[in-house]
Design an enzyme around this catalytic site. Structure first.
Site, PDB file in Angstrom:
ATOM      1  N   CYS A 120      40.135 -90.422  38.611  1.00 15.01           N
ATOM      2  CA  CYS A 120      40.548 -89.126  38.048  1.00 15.01           C
ATOM      3  C   CYS A 120      40.873 -88.107  39.135  1.00 15.01           C
ATOM      4  CB  CYS A 120      39.474 -88.578  37.096  1.00 15.01           C
ATOM      5  SG  CYS A 120      37.866 -88.346  37.865  1.00 15.01           S
ATOM      6  N   GLU A 123      32.129 -90.391  43.748  1.00 19.06           N
ATOM      7  CA  GLU A 123      32.795 -89.456  44.671  1.00 19.06           C
ATOM      8  C   GLU A 123      31.962 -89.227  45.933  1.00 19.06           C
ATOM      9  OE1 GLU A 123      33.179 -85.678  42.570  1.00 19.06           O
ATOM     10  OE2 GLU A 123      31.533 -86.280  41.268  1.00 19.06           O
ATOM     11  N   GLY A 159      36.320 -90.170  41.739  1.00 18.11           N
ATOM     12  CA  GLY A 159      36.765 -88.805  42.038  1.00 18.11           C
ATOM     13  C   GLY A 159      37.246 -88.790  43.479  1.00 18.11           C
ATOM     14  N   HIS A 210      41.574 -75.594  44.799  1.00 22.45           N
ATOM     15  CA  HIS A 210      41.494 -75.158  43.401  1.00 22.45           C
ATOM     16  C   HIS A 210      42.869 -74.766  42.874  1.00 22.45           C
ATOM     17  CE1 HIS A 210      40.843 -72.176  40.146  1.00 22.45           C
ATOM     18  NE2 HIS A 210      39.923 -73.045  39.781  1.00 22.45           N
TER      19      HIS A 210
END
Length: 518
Positions: A470, A384, A405, A93
């Site tokens: 992305c 993903e 993803g 993150h």
């Protein structure tokens, strides 16, 4: 020839502060982590997001020092001069958010022990507190004691010339990952041709928004959840109007809510007491809900499209905000081009049901607003989960576009947690098990094979299916060359990596032409 001579990965040095060999000559390196987001910064240490906001607002330059960050920390991350974590990898993150903002970050500095309650960071037996200063180098991962000043380079006309040459040579389009109007404007200034990923969860953490979000999560009935979501709707709509305005005439891919709900709730007892008091509910209820929502591995649980299946009212609120924002922009003469992306799909049944819910909501909002103009809103998905890649011909039946993803696709293919990989990654690289961090540069043989398969199967069903990526690999030069080779339409990356992707895409196209001539 000039374009091929420039290492694409070095371009970011032209956009962010950096340390020179001279400035680091007398610096004492006390720890080393991962170079998670380039740049150079120093500051006194703040151990909580709240402390970082308070002290930065008062004019102090702070580094946010955390074991790992979560979406709850974004306000503190925004105010801090840099971010330092003791755990996490290149797509943790802290790393992803910092790169998006062009903020210096060193992640996974395992030699640092952080005690948030005592407000101390211990490195090699020495303790550092809120009044102590550390400096971090986001390009090398070095952590230095005391203040080390970096320098900000000045842009020249030559940079723009190179970018024009690159744009003329490349086939691949370059979008950006951006969650706010400010990020969108910055990325457009760097030459982004749209937004490939807007993470809507980052819109829920400011002021009144987090209160309404928590009310929704703690609600016992659908009626109470919808009441709380009604409070969030204007905030979402306002953000989308700002982003669509900044990117007018360019596509904006909006990802519906992705993280598990427990990330929006406080986990320490003091914050839980505050929440219970603010909401007028017993502390026991807050604690019980936090425990019920907690997941040992939040990357594999109740998140993404699974949330929308369980709580379709969340999807309806978000889609309503997107459509209302689009109508608002159109009435102002602004060409808004949203694309709705449903995350974490593993089966075509999931996407089919949620696509139907999305299209029904679009029609309902259009009727309610008495809007008679055309609303062209593609509905697609993130690829993903390996199963979605392997059954891409089925998934494509329900999708207008795919966006890979690759952060989660890498995580789920290898079975590595992107937040914990740094515990063993250095040993894997030094012993030759891995050549490089697969979260930093795409694993062509494994993860790349899944991408290639999905491209082949998806386009086999729909030859004009729009395909992009992305994940953070969209800004890595070697990965960009692979995505160009397999025929994606665009890559999307953090705003400050857009020039790198533009140059890498040009280099890939030039090399491909050279191979054809031979």
């Amino acid at each position: 020839e000039a374009l091929l001579r420039i290492p694409a990965g070095d371009l970011v040095q032209l956009l962010l502060p950096s340390y020179t060999a001279a400035s680091k000559k007398n610096a004492k390196i006390v720890a080393t982590g991962l170079p998670a987001s380039p740049g150079a910064s120093w500051g006194t240490l703040a151990f909580t997001a709240e402390d970082a906001v308070e002290r930065a607002t008062a004019g102090e330059q702070v580094l946010l020092v955390r074991t790992e960050t979560s979406p709850e920390d974004v306000e503190g991350m925004h105010h801090a001069a840099g971010i330092l974590t003791s755990t996490g990898g290149m797509t943790s993150h802290a790393a992803v958010v910092a790169r998006g903002w062009g903020k210096c970050c060193v992640a996974g500095a395992g030699a640092i022990t952080i005690d948030e309650k005592k407000q101390r960071a211990t490195i090699g037996g020495k303790s550092y507190g809120p009044k102590d200063i550390l400096s971090i180098d986001g390009s090398t991962g070095e952590v230095m004691a005391g203040r080390v000043d970096g320098s900000t380079p000045k842009m020249s006309g030559d940079f723009n010339t190179i970018m024009k040459w690159a744009d003329a040579a490349r086939r691949l389009k370059v979008r950006t990952n951006a969650d706010s109007p400010a990020d969108s404007k910055r990325a457009r200034g760097f030459g982004a041709e749209g937004i490939g990923l807007t993470r809507t969860e980052h819109m829920f953490f400011e002021g009144d928004r987090i209160v309404a979000m928590r009310q929704m999560i703690l609600a016992d009935t659908l009626a109470d959840r919808e009441k709380a979501l009604k409070k969030l709707l204007p905030f979402q709509r306002k953000d989308f109007v700002g982003i669509f305005t900044a990117m007018k005439g360019l596509p904006v891919t909006v990802r519906l809510l992705d993280p598990p709900l427990h990330e929006f709730l406080p986990h320490d007892k003091d914050s839980q007491k505050e929440l219970a008091a603010a909401m007028g509910v017993p502390l026991k209820k807050v604690v019980h809900r936090v425990e019920a929502l907690h997941e040992a591995n939040p990357m594999l649980g109740h998140r993404g499209c699974r949330l929308a299946i369980t709580y379709p009212e969340i999807l309806r609120m978000q889609v309503t905000a997107i459509v209302e924002a689009m109508i608002t922009c159109k009435k102002k003469g602004i060409k808004a081009m949203p694309e709705i992306m449903i995350p974490l799909v593993g089966t075509h049944q999931e996407l089919g049901q949620l696509r139907a819910e999305t299209l029904e909501t679009i029609a309902a909002v259009k009727a309610k607003k008495k809007y008679t103009g055309k609303l062209d809103i593609p509905v697609g998905t993130m690829i993903e989960i390996p199963r979605a890649a392997l059954t891409a011909d089925e998934v494509a039946q329900e999708a207008d576009f795919f966006s890979f993803g690759t952060n989660d696709l890498t995580q789920l293919t290898y079975g590595y947690s992107r937040d914990d990989i740094n515990g063993f990654l250095p040993d894997y690289i030094s012993r030759g098990i891995l050549e490089k961090d697969p979260f930093q540069s795409i694993d062509v043989d494994g993860v790349g094979q899944l991408v290639d398969t999905a491209v082949f199967k998806g386009r086999g069903l729909k030859p004009k299916l729009k395909l992009g990526v992305c994940g953070e690999h969209g800004g890595d030069p070697a990965s960009v060359e692979f995505f160009d080779r397999v025929g994606l339409d665009y890559v999307s990356c953090s705003p400050f990596r857009v020039p790198t992707a533009r140059l890498a895409a040009a280099q890939s196209a030039i090399r491909a032409k050279g191979r054809k001539k031979k």
